[in-house]
Design a protein around this motif. Sequence first.
Motif, PDB file in Angstrom:
ATOM      1  N   PHE A   1       1.439  20.559 -12.679  1.00 19.67           N
ATOM      2  CA  PHE A   1       0.537  20.546 -11.526  1.00 19.67           C
ATOM      3  C   PHE A   1       1.334  20.922 -10.275  1.00 19.67           C
TER       4      PHE A   1
ATOM      5  N   VAL B   1       0.087   4.462   6.234  1.00 16.00           N
ATOM      6  CA  VAL B   1      -0.186   3.074   5.869  1.00 16.00           C
ATOM      7  C   VAL B   1       0.319   2.140   6.961  1.00 16.00           C
TER       8      VAL B   1
ATOM      9  N   ILE C   1      10.905   3.879   1.166  1.00 13.72           N
ATOM     10  CA  ILE C   1      10.047   4.190   0.014  1.00 13.72           C
ATOM     11  C   ILE C   1       9.668   5.666   0.058  1.00 13.72           C
ATOM     12  N   GLY C   2       9.256   6.119   1.250  1.00 17.72           N
ATOM     13  CA  GLY C   2       8.870   7.515   1.383  1.00 17.72           C
ATOM     14  C   GLY C   2      10.027   8.463   1.130  1.00 17.72           C
TER      15      GLY C   2
ATOM     16  N   LEU D   1       0.816  -1.213   0.000  1.00 17.43           N
ATOM     17  CA  LEU D   1       0.000   0.000   0.000  1.00 17.43           C
ATOM     18  C   LEU D   1       0.851   1.265   0.000  1.00 17.43           C
ATOM     19  N   ALA D   2       1.917   1.250   0.808  1.00 14.01           N
ATOM     20  CA  ALA D   2       2.788   2.421   0.855  1.00 14.01           C
ATOM     21  C   ALA D   2       3.379   2.662  -0.532  1.00 14.01           C
TER      22      ALA D   2
ATOM     23  N   PHE E   1       0.935   8.999  -6.308  1.00 13.31           N
ATOM     24  CA  PHE E   1       1.104  10.420  -6.031  1.00 13.31           C
ATOM     25  C   PHE E   1       2.152  11.035  -6.955  1.00 13.31           C
ATOM     26  N   MET E   2       3.272  10.359  -7.087  1.00 10.52           N
ATOM     27  CA  MET E   2       4.359  10.899  -7.912  1.00 10.52           C
ATOM     28  C   MET E   2       3.937  11.007  -9.373  1.00 10.52           C
TER      29      MET E   2
ATOM     30  N   TYR F   1       1.595  13.983  -9.739  1.00 10.47           N
ATOM     31  CA  TYR F   1       2.181  15.302  -9.533  1.00 10.47           C
ATOM     32  C   TYR F   1       3.260  15.638 -10.556  1.00 10.47           C
ATOM     33  N   TYR F   2       4.078  14.666 -10.886  1.00 12.73           N
ATOM     34  CA  TYR F   2       5.201  14.953 -11.786  1.00 12.73           C
ATOM     35  C   TYR F   2       5.102  14.278 -13.146  1.00 12.73           C
TER      36      TYR F   2
ATOM     37  N   VAL G   1      12.341  14.474  -5.699  1.00 14.21           N
ATOM     38  CA  VAL G   1      11.526  15.676  -5.528  1.00 14.21           C
ATOM     39  C   VAL G   1      12.437  16.903  -5.513  1.00 14.21           C
TER      40      VAL G   1
ATOM     41  N   LEU H   1       2.404   9.668   3.962  1.00  9.45           N
ATOM     42  CA  LEU H   1       1.544   8.636   3.375  1.00  9.45           C
ATOM     43  C   LEU H   1       2.016   7.236   3.774  1.00  9.45           C
ATOM     44  N   THR H   2       3.330   7.007   3.647  1.00  4.42           N
ATOM     45  CA  THR H   2       3.831   5.662   3.956  1.00  4.42           C
ATOM     46  C   THR H   2       3.661   5.347   5.442  1.00  4.42           C
TER      47      THR H   2
ATOM     48  N   VAL I   1      11.822   8.930  -2.749  1.00  8.29           N
ATOM     49  CA  VAL I   1      11.380   9.904  -3.739  1.00  8.29           C
ATOM     50  C   VAL I   1      11.848  11.308  -3.375  1.00  8.29           C
TER      51      VAL I   1
ATOM     52  N   THR J   1       4.793  12.494   1.060  1.00 10.67           N
ATOM     53  CA  THR J   1       5.044  11.100   0.667  1.00 10.67           C
ATOM     54  C   THR J   1       5.453  10.272   1.883  1.00 10.67           C
ATOM     55  N   VAL J   2       6.307  10.862   2.729  1.00 14.34           N
ATOM     56  CA  VAL J   2       6.706  10.112   3.914  1.00 14.34           C
ATOM     57  C   VAL J   2       5.493   9.899   4.808  1.00 14.34           C
TER      58      VAL J   2
ATOM     59  N   ALA K   1       0.656   4.050  -2.870  1.00 13.48           N
ATOM     60  CA  ALA K   1       0.297   5.430  -2.547  1.00 13.48           C
ATOM     61  C   ALA K   1       1.345   6.390  -3.101  1.00 13.48           C
ATOM     62  N   VAL K   2       2.617   6.076  -2.841  1.00 16.30           N
ATOM     63  CA  VAL K   2       3.680   6.972  -3.286  1.00 16.30           C
ATOM     64  C   VAL K   2       3.786   6.989  -4.807  1.00 16.30           C
TER      65      VAL K   2
END
Lengths: 685, 302
Positions: free
Chosen positions: B2, B253, A584-585, A530-531, A538-539, A542-543, A592, B249-250, A588, B246-247, A534-535
């Motif tokens: 965006f 979870v 993972i968080g 899930l993590a 999102f990425m 956004y990008y 970023v 979010l993880t 990125v 992002t952090v 989600a990431v």
Amino acid sequence: MKSVRSRLILVAILIGLGGYYLYPTIRYDKLSDQEEQLITELSEVSQIPLSRLALEVYRDDVDLVGEVKASSLDEAAKNDAIEQLQYLRGDFAAKIQEYRPMAIKLGLDLQGGMYLVLEVDILDQLRKSAATEDETLVRILDELERMTIEQDVDIFQALGALAARENASLNRYWGEPGQTDAAILQDLEETAEDAIDRVLEILRNRVDQFGVSEPSISKLGSRRIALELPGVKDPLRARELVGRTALLEFKLLADNERTSSVLSRLDAAISGVDTAGTNTSEASADTTALASDTTMPSDLAADTDVADTGVTAAEELFGEDLGGADADTTGGQNPLLSLMVGGASDILILTENRGQVMRYLSSRENERLIPGDVEFLWSSKTVNNLGDGKEYWRLYLVKKQSDLTGSKLADARSSIGSGYDPQSAGKPIVSMDFTREGGRIFSRVTGANVGKRLAIVLDNKVFMAPNLREKISGGSAIITGLDDMAEARDIAIVLRAGALPAPVQIVEERTVGPSLGHDSVEAGKISLTLAFLAVTIFMLLYYRLSGGIADVAMILNVFLLLAILGMFHFTLTMPGIAGIILTIGMAVDANVLIFERIREELRLGKTVRAAIDTGFARAIVTIVDANITTAIAGVVLLIYGTGPIKGFALTLTIGISVNLFAAIVFTRTIYDLLTSRRQLKTLSI
Amino acid sequence: MFQFFKKPNIDFISHRQKALTVSSLIIIAGLIMMIIKGPNWSIDFKGGLDIQVRFEQPLSDGQVRAALSGMEVGEVKTISSLGHQDDILIRIKESSNSAALQEQIAASLNSAFPGNPHEIRGVEVVGPKVGRELRQQALISAVVALVLLLIYISWRFEFKFAVGSIAALTHDVLITMAFFTFFNYEFSLSVLAAFLTLIGFSLNDTIVIYDRIRENLGKLRQMNLAQIMNQSINETLSRTVITSLTVFLTILVLFIFGGPVLRGFSFAMMVGVITGTYSSVFIAAPVVLEWSERTALKGKKR
């Protein structure tokens, strides 16, 4: 950075290497799922309990095939079970053994198992090795004990300081005559170190025989030993197996008159009667003593020293003036004797009164009334065959001097007793063979004490106290009165491995049952997925395309992190999974930073190519600074952390290092690829 | 393209007093709570015995507590995990002779609920001495980490920047501890790991802003320090927010799906990520500003 091509080759090589190091883990994961299934099936077919199979299926010294053959299953089931067993132990074992050593190890919290930290009790060793135990020594050792509980002190330094404060010479208690205190301390310390090494060795032997796969035993600091026992399904057994001192002793029981008089004197002292009077002499059996002419327990056969005492009806053995077996009459008349049932030859104490009796016996004033050459010991188990449905403990008065110890054993085996004796026939027993010297001593002791009772004592608990009917010269003995085969097996193991030179204490334990471990693995997998999703999403949102590049970099990051774990055969724990998820968080983050910088440059009106170049150049300084600070925290955790912290710090630190590579080399290379072929007018970022 | 922030121009620096007041209030409230209630140490740090059991037919913690009423049981509570049956955690302060205690508990539960067998899912025993040592070790690791970070930042930037970053991370740790106390979470070994990671993370944000300040100091000579700081914070704002997001979010979870083992850990990280972002904007840079202004004043007087 050199040409795009050489960087691409580097990335390809790393991916290849990563795959090479991860492959065994993937294979092993599949195989161990299969193994679980096979063993469960086998357990159903063969009717052997799962917990036993899990421990013993690969062991050479356990004849499971024979067991199945001898079982009461029908022929078809037998053949089925044997076939499955042979596959498991043959082809399958070979396969799984091939991949196991190369796979990422799962921590005890994920695969289930037991982590124990044992502390070797040096104080006990000091106390026992002292030549005399006077009040000064008791005071010193008590103080030392208090100090070591409160803080981590160097025991021997503290001992020296305490002795100096008490103005006592250590030479009184330890060492050769005339030896200086410093030299004695040195010797004591060496003895202690030697003891710990021996404890380590003995524990290793015991654990090896217990049958866990890949146990790990290591010294922790100066006095502790850490044990990791993966996959232990029966923590109780494991705890007993490692915690047991396994000191086996054969001790003669004091005769009934003496037992009676000691108990009477204690009783009198407790009830406050002046014991300095006439009836203090030990031989005065005319006092309010327990009856000493009770029926003797069953006899000891010549070569199979069987039999615990048969319990005789207890109440009738009491003298009228003892207050009967009524447990409530504590205080007042006969505070101690009133808690006891049975005669001097077979003292029984109700379970709920045991604590009170223990307190009476161990109080310092009362301890003095017990002659120095004897001691009270409790039975290993309760009895409940008095017919009143209650649980009783037995209490024995035995000679302190042990006539023979486990060090004179040549072998010990567990088996099911045969013959006609009801105490051993069809029940689990441990049979022991003495060494030649041991056999001689045993034959001499039994010969000289015919008619007396000999207690078989393991770790200060009396397992049995048979009557010696005649001299025993066979050089062997058996222990009965065991709960089940597992206990018999464990006792045989500890007797074979030998007694620990000093007792050990469990100071830390972390046991995770297989089902809890399984839940954690599931939770970890779900969280990771899930993590990750989600990431990634999102990425991408956004990008756009650049976000996709960052996502690929992140996947590469986690892939390489796992490969490094596999390469060094590191252990993955639940906090370790948390570290991966955090990676993972954070993975990125570097991207970023780069993307935001490129956007800024684009806003300033630079071309795509120039924006990428300056964006990277500027962002890298920040990325390095930011990651190094997190890495500092990670490395400190790795060095100073214990247990759960280490697992987390490991994945976090590896994650950060890989992260730097993924951002600086990988992302850059992809961008260079994008821009090198054609002149980009816009960048999807 | 965006974006969250088109061209932000928020005057963060002049709001620093308000921010400081809010932070101080939370920290003081947290400290008062902690003094009144005492920190909620897990057995890792105070020693004791934890047993996690699961019954075949679920029972409430009250029923289990009643069954163990004869023993000196400290705490009995239900631990819930998403998608699984709840477990019961039995906690005992005493940790010596843990083996006998465990047997006693198992026996009591068996006799109290004869038709409802239980499975002991996990056991943790920490001796009092070990607990003390773990606490000591935790303190050492925190101090060593701080000193090393201080040295690194002083080397890369200036000493006053290091002081600002330490102020920011101390702030984060205190705020997180306050929230921990409000929500009655336990301080365990894994929470300690979370705190140290949070330190690293808080610094991560701070340093990204510092980096920009350093860069702009060389570029924008006509501006004063406060203006440069504001501009630097605004320029890095979208990065700061996106990374934190992002952090976060993880960690979210992990908090929801990571199971009871990691709940305290992920809670600490969640609070830490938010305060870490906040403090790098409102604490880290303003401290450097205050420091510079004061030393500048002193310099003039001389």
